[in-house]
Design a protein around this motif. Structure first.
Motif, PDB file in Angstrom:
ATOM      1  N   LYS A 147      69.437  57.689  24.502  1.00 39.16           N
ATOM      2  CA  LYS A 147      69.473  59.045  25.032  1.00 39.16           C
ATOM      3  C   LYS A 147      70.913  59.535  25.079  1.00 39.16           C
ATOM      4  O   LYS A 147      71.801  58.799  25.528  1.00 39.16           O
ATOM      5  N   ILE A 148      71.160  60.733  24.573  1.00 33.54           N
ATOM      6  CA  ILE A 148      72.498  61.320  24.636  1.00 33.54           C
ATOM      7  C   ILE A 148      72.394  62.634  25.396  1.00 33.54           C
ATOM      8  O   ILE A 148      71.512  63.457  25.133  1.00 33.54           O
ATOM      9  N   ILE A 149      73.299  62.786  26.361  1.00 34.80           N
ATOM     10  CA  ILE A 149      73.228  63.939  27.245  1.00 34.80           C
ATOM     11  C   ILE A 149      74.491  64.781  27.091  1.00 34.80           C
ATOM     12  O   ILE A 149      75.599  64.247  27.117  1.00 34.80           O
ATOM     13  N   GLY A 174      72.488  67.739  33.054  1.00 29.89           N
ATOM     14  CA  GLY A 174      72.841  67.914  31.647  1.00 29.89           C
ATOM     15  C   GLY A 174      71.614  67.928  30.743  1.00 29.89           C
ATOM     16  O   GLY A 174      70.514  67.562  31.148  1.00 29.89           O
ATOM     17  N   GLN A 175      71.846  68.342  29.502  1.00 33.42           N
ATOM     18  CA  GLN A 175      70.749  68.493  28.556  1.00 33.42           C
ATOM     19  C   GLN A 175      70.675  67.283  27.629  1.00 33.42           C
ATOM     20  O   GLN A 175      71.687  66.912  27.025  1.00 33.42           O
ATOM     21  N   ALA A 176      69.486  66.686  27.501  1.00 26.32           N
ATOM     22  CA  ALA A 176      69.303  65.618  26.526  1.00 26.32           C
ATOM     23  C   ALA A 176      69.269  66.245  25.142  1.00 26.32           C
ATOM     24  O   ALA A 176      68.575  67.250  24.929  1.00 26.32           O
ATOM     25  N   ILE A 177      70.035  65.700  24.215  1.00 32.18           N
ATOM     26  CA  ILE A 177      70.089  66.301  22.888  1.00 32.18           C
ATOM     27  C   ILE A 177      69.431  65.386  21.874  1.00 32.18           C
ATOM     28  O   ILE A 177      69.342  64.178  22.075  1.00 32.18           O
ATOM     29  N   PHE A 178      68.934  65.969  20.771  1.00 29.70           N
ATOM     30  CA  PHE A 178      68.239  65.141  19.782  1.00 29.70           C
ATOM     31  C   PHE A 178      69.069  64.933  18.523  1.00 29.70           C
ATOM     32  O   PHE A 178      68.646  64.261  17.597  1.00 29.70           O
ATOM     33  N   ILE A 223      73.459  64.602  17.236  1.00 32.71           N
ATOM     34  CA  ILE A 223      74.864  64.689  17.622  1.00 32.71           C
ATOM     35  C   ILE A 223      75.623  65.580  16.649  1.00 32.71           C
ATOM     36  O   ILE A 223      76.840  65.699  16.733  1.00 32.71           O
ATOM     37  N   LEU A 256      69.762  58.283  14.383  1.00 31.70           N
ATOM     38  CA  LEU A 256      69.557  58.001  15.790  1.00 31.70           C
ATOM     39  C   LEU A 256      68.176  58.462  16.201  1.00 31.70           C
ATOM     40  O   LEU A 256      67.761  59.562  15.876  1.00 31.70           O
ATOM     41  N   LYS A 257      67.457  57.589  16.902  1.00 30.45           N
ATOM     42  CA  LYS A 257      66.164  57.998  17.455  1.00 30.45           C
ATOM     43  C   LYS A 257      66.387  58.297  18.927  1.00 30.45           C
ATOM     44  O   LYS A 257      66.453  57.405  19.755  1.00 30.45           O
ATOM     45  N   LEU A 258      66.554  59.564  19.222  1.00 31.96           N
ATOM     46  CA  LEU A 258      66.948  59.925  20.576  1.00 31.96           C
ATOM     47  C   LEU A 258      65.781  60.456  21.394  1.00 31.96           C
ATOM     48  O   LEU A 258      64.942  61.198  20.891  1.00 31.96           O
ATOM     49  N   LEU A 259      65.780  60.035  22.647  1.00 32.16           N
ATOM     50  CA  LEU A 259      64.766  60.468  23.595  1.00 32.16           C
ATOM     51  C   LEU A 259      65.228  61.785  24.225  1.00 32.16           C
ATOM     52  O   LEU A 259      66.358  61.872  24.692  1.00 32.16           O
ATOM     53  N   VAL A 260      64.366  62.770  24.196  1.00 31.42           N
ATOM     54  CA  VAL A 260      64.719  64.048  24.829  1.00 31.42           C
ATOM     55  C   VAL A 260      63.790  64.249  26.009  1.00 31.42           C
ATOM     56  O   VAL A 260      62.575  64.193  25.872  1.00 31.42           O
ATOM     57  N   SER A 261      64.370  64.412  27.196  1.00 35.76           N
ATOM     58  CA  SER A 261      63.528  64.638  28.368  1.00 35.76           C
ATOM     59  C   SER A 261      64.228  65.620  29.278  1.00 35.76           C
ATOM     60  O   SER A 261      65.414  65.918  29.114  1.00 35.76           O
ATOM     61  N   SER A 262      63.472  66.091  30.253  1.00 40.14           N
ATOM     62  CA  SER A 262      63.986  67.067  31.197  1.00 40.14           C
ATOM     63  C   SER A 262      64.878  66.377  32.237  1.00 40.14           C
ATOM     64  O   SER A 262      64.759  65.178  32.459  1.00 40.14           O
ATOM     65  N   THR A 263      65.755  67.141  32.873  1.00 40.79           N
ATOM     66  CA  THR A 263      66.622  66.570  33.916  1.00 40.79           C
ATOM     67  C   THR A 263      65.816  66.321  35.186  1.00 40.79           C
ATOM     68  O   THR A 263      64.781  66.951  35.382  1.00 40.79           O
ATOM     69  N   HIS A 300      68.227  62.840  34.579  1.00 45.51           N
ATOM     70  CA  HIS A 300      68.064  61.705  33.677  1.00 45.51           C
ATOM     71  C   HIS A 300      68.169  60.373  34.396  1.00 45.51           C
ATOM     72  O   HIS A 300      67.988  59.321  33.789  1.00 45.51           O
TER      73      HIS A 300
END
Lengths: 442, 328
Positions: free
Chosen positions: A327-329, A336-340, A342, B4-11, B13
């Motif tokens: 997870k990158i924020i 903060g916003q999680a981004i999908f 970079i 990158l396989k990134l997890l996107v979720s609401s705050t 975190h």
């Protein structure tokens, strides 16, 4: 130490030890790097490009502006050639029209920069113009145009100008470092703001978890009669505008009103530094300070970067990831916003980039509300999050409004504290949006 | 760094380490001293009743959830808490099938049919106790309490069911010696398995308050209300035979105030509401103890107040930050 604070709130683990002793490191984009400048990096009307594809632009040159009152111009942070003007992905997840500039690494400055540095007897209007022309917006994350905030309607009497140095978001340490390394300049920035409101007093409000910064500030303001340092209890969300105003002045900003209605102006540390640079050094907003941290990052630290650089370039220049990030924020872990991806540019409001591994990013499953009431004990706005959540699940929008759902500041304290891991802040935020959209339609 | 396989979720975190299991575990820890003292005073039979009660609550919960095709949630420990509370509310003379019947009523009727954890509008263990008292009065009241392992029974060693029954039945004003007082505080008196040792219950209650599992508001306002009201009735001559300070350490008051009236699902969530809950429970308890047919009023007072909780919550909503009065 005598500390001031607001009611309720939470104490998340602060994660600041990874970066709070790392001095600000300056990173410059490589030659040939593509920098993207989205047309909307602030609250208000988006800008329109005033340069064309193929044109050469200089460092600090204004490249986009808008006629609207509520807007803020955009400057090139490097010298180079405009490669394209097209929509790009931004940290918020939206595609926004952007000017793409290829860096020639010459840092050739626009001739207008640094010309007008005399501030003796400077007029109020000139300060505001300089701030506006420098493209300064709230760098804490909201992106509210600073010249608008500093110039409230005449009937709002401003008696307190507060520098928000709480930095209550876990992991973030940029304000802390700026206060330590550029103490005098932050104080100067506040003095300039006080020139706009001669009757106001200045406060630098800072959480006690930064004792070295408090010491430096107290030394710097010792001879300034109008400025004082306010020590705040370390508690989240201490840096939330309304909570900060309450902690410093004991005034409550009325529901639905703005800080100016409580006689206050609040600006973040990096914003105040940008004001100093714009007015004293006559240079526009071109860089910002970003905390890079999280357990998946190889070299956590505080980096001064050029606005427009991509997240990817910053991460690669600092040595990349130590482990596969899950997870990158963009911003702090609470708001903060999680981004999908970079491949997004650093914009004016990018305060941090946090990368977490699978282990740290795991989200627990949601379970039944056990009515423990911990969310009520945590909500800094005095709301009843679990009640709002059940209103939402019952699709009862009238009850949601009657229970003051629209007053939620989306700080996430309720979701953080909930032992049943319910999606409180998440559902309330989504419903706020829906209710407000429905109101606009009417 | 390419794919990158990134997890996107609401705050937000990050989440606190708190969990339902930790809260229920804390309640079990807080009940341990009272349970141990119960076993000490009432013997092995007390332990047996606790085990049967806890096991039947867990089995009924798992069975009901299997039968209704819901996810089985017994690992959240809440059924164990209900089972233990139920056993602590029974006299040691109870037949071994009594906690099984009670467990069924607590888990299935009071808790699961209303939606399970957090949805029960009355305290399941107390609902079961009330059901058992109404259905099997001879097994659960009066004479049921005369057996104690240690043989110490009431004030001045007089054989009576419980100190409260003794006070209710006595025409004269009883004198409480300091050893009677010590017996009441340490639990060497008649009563249900878990209610007699006030010291152990207070210790557990303080643990829950320190661990922020419960707030002080309900237990403190509850106990104080009983103390003050009983004193008022005594010194105005309406009920001169009452013994206010002695009485708060007897009967189910400590167990009820710290562990039953504070049940999350069936108590108010608002700070003011919790004070009202405590005062309401104290008022009803005192009225039942002095004027009612039962010597003991804790269970019914809490159950009655449970029914008022939605109303209390509705009218005690906290003032929000920056609230603007209408038409101001």
């Amino acid at each position: 130490m005598n500390t001031q604070t607001f009611k309720r709130g939470v104490h998340p683990p602060d994660g600041k030890k990874y970066t709070n002793e790392k001095p600000i490191d300056i990173l410059m984009p490589k030659e040939g790097a593509l920098l993207a400048f989205p047309m909307s990096q602030h609250i208000g009307a988006p800008c329109s490009p005033i340069v064309q594809k193929g044109e050469r632009v200089l460092l600090g040159q204004k490249i986009a502006e808008s006629d609207a009152f509520m807007s803020s111009p955009i400057h090139s942070s490097i010298s180079g050639t405009v490669k394209d003007i097209k929509p790009v992905l931004t940290p918020s997840g939206a595609m926004v029209n952007a000017i793409i500039i290829e860096n020639d690494a010459k840092l050739e400055e626009d001739p207008s920069l640094g010309k007008d540095t005399n501030i003796e007897g400077i007029s109020r209007q000139k300060i505001l113009d300089k701030i506006k022309n420098a493209g300064i917006v709230g760098l804490g994350g909201a992106g509210f145009p600073t010249h608008v905030k500093l110039n409230p309607p005449a009937d709002k009497k401003i008696d307190s100008i507060i520098v928000n140095a709480a930095e209550c978001e876990p992991y973030l340490t940029t304000d802390h470092r700026v206060l330590l390394e550029k103490t005098e300049r932050v104080v100067k920035g506040l003095e300039i703001m006080l020139m706009l409101h001669p009757d106001a007093k200045g406060y630098i409000a800072i959480e006690v978890n930064k004792p070295d910064a408090i010491e430096a500030l107290e030394k710097a303001v010792a001879s300034k009669s109008k400025i004082s340092v306010i020590a705040l209890k370390t508690k989240y969300p201490q840096g939330s505008e309304k909570q900060l105003i309450y902690a410093v002045t004991k005034r409550e900003v009325p529901s639905g009103a703005l800080p100016a209605d409580a006689g206050c102006i609040v600006d973040n540390v990096d914003t105040v530094l940008a004001i100093e640079r714009a007015v004293v050094k006559d240079r526009p907003l071109m860089r910002r300070i970003v905390t890079l941290s999280g357990d998946a990052v190889k070299n956590p630290g505080n980096y001064q970067v050029r606005i427009g650089m991509s997240f990817r370039e910053l991460i690669e220049m600092t040595g990349g990831f130590s482990e596969e990030p899950r997870k990158i924020i963009a911003g702090g872990p609470m708001m903060g916003q999680a981004i999908f991806s970079i491949d997004v540019p650093i914009i004016k409001t990018s305060s941090a980039i946090l990368a977490f591994t699978e282990k740290a990013a795991a989200l627990p499953p949601e379970r039944n509300c056990i009515r423990c009431g911990k969310c009520i004990g945590a909500c800094p706005m005095g709301l009843m999050p679990a009640t709002l959540n059940s209103d939402i699940l019952a699709n009862d929008m009238a009850a949601f409004e009657a229970n003051h759902g629209l007053d939620c500041i989306e700080c996430g304290s309720c979701s953080y504290i909930c032992p049943a891991k319910r999606h409180l802040a998440q559902t309330i935020r989504a419903t706020k949006r829906a209710v407000m959209a429905a109101k606009r339609k009417k | 760094m390419e794919n990158l396989k990134l997890l996107v979720s609401s705050t937000p975190h990050i989440r606190s380490n708190d969990s339902i299991e930790k809260i229920m575990g804390d309640v079990l820890i807080a009940l341990a001293p009272a349970s141990i003292m119960g076993i000490y005073f009432f013997g092995f039979k007390a332990l047996l009743l606790m085990i049967i009660s806890m096991a039947s609550c867990v089995l009924f919960e798992a069975g009901y959830q299997k039968l209704t095709k819901q996810p089985v949630t017994v690992t959240d420990l809440s059924a164990l808490v209900t089972g233990l509370l139920l056993a602590l509310n029974l006299p040691v003379s109870s037949p071994v099938w009594l906690p099984i019947v009670g467990g069924f009523f607590a888990i299935v009727v009071a808790k699961q049919v209303f939606g399970g954890l957090g949805q029960n509008f009355i305290n399941p263990a107390l609902a079961a106790r009330a059901f058992l008292v109404a259905s099997y009065p001879t097994l659960t009241t009066g004479g049921a309490f005369t057996q104690t392992a240690k043989g110490v029974i009431g004030i001045d060693g007089i054989s009576a069911a419980t100190p409260l029954a003794q006070i209710a039945e006595s025409k004269d004003i009883l004198t409480v010696s300091s050893s009677d007082f010590v017996n009441a505080i340490f639990g060497n008196i008649g009563g249900t398995i878990g209610e007699t040792c006030a010291v152990a219950l207070i210790l557990g209650g303080i643990y829950l308050i320190v661990r922020k599992v419960i707030s002080w508001k309900i237990p403190v306002s509850y106990i104080l209300t009983v103390l003050i009201l009983t004193s008022i009735f005594k010194y105005t001559g309406i009920a001169p035979n009452r013994l206010p300070l002695y009485e708060i350490f007897t009967g189910g008051l400590m167990l009820g105030a710290f562990f039953m009236a504070t049940d999350y699902a069936s108590s108010p969530v608002t700070p003011v509401g919790q004070i009202i809950m405590g005062i309401g429970c104290g008022l009803i308890t005192t009225l039942i103890r002095i004027f009612g047919g039962y010597p003991e009023g804790v269970s019914y007072s809490i159950l009655l107040m449970n029914l008022c909780v939605p109303l209390i919550d509705r009218y005690t909503k906290p003032k929000i930050f920056g609230e603007v009065k209408k038409n101001a």
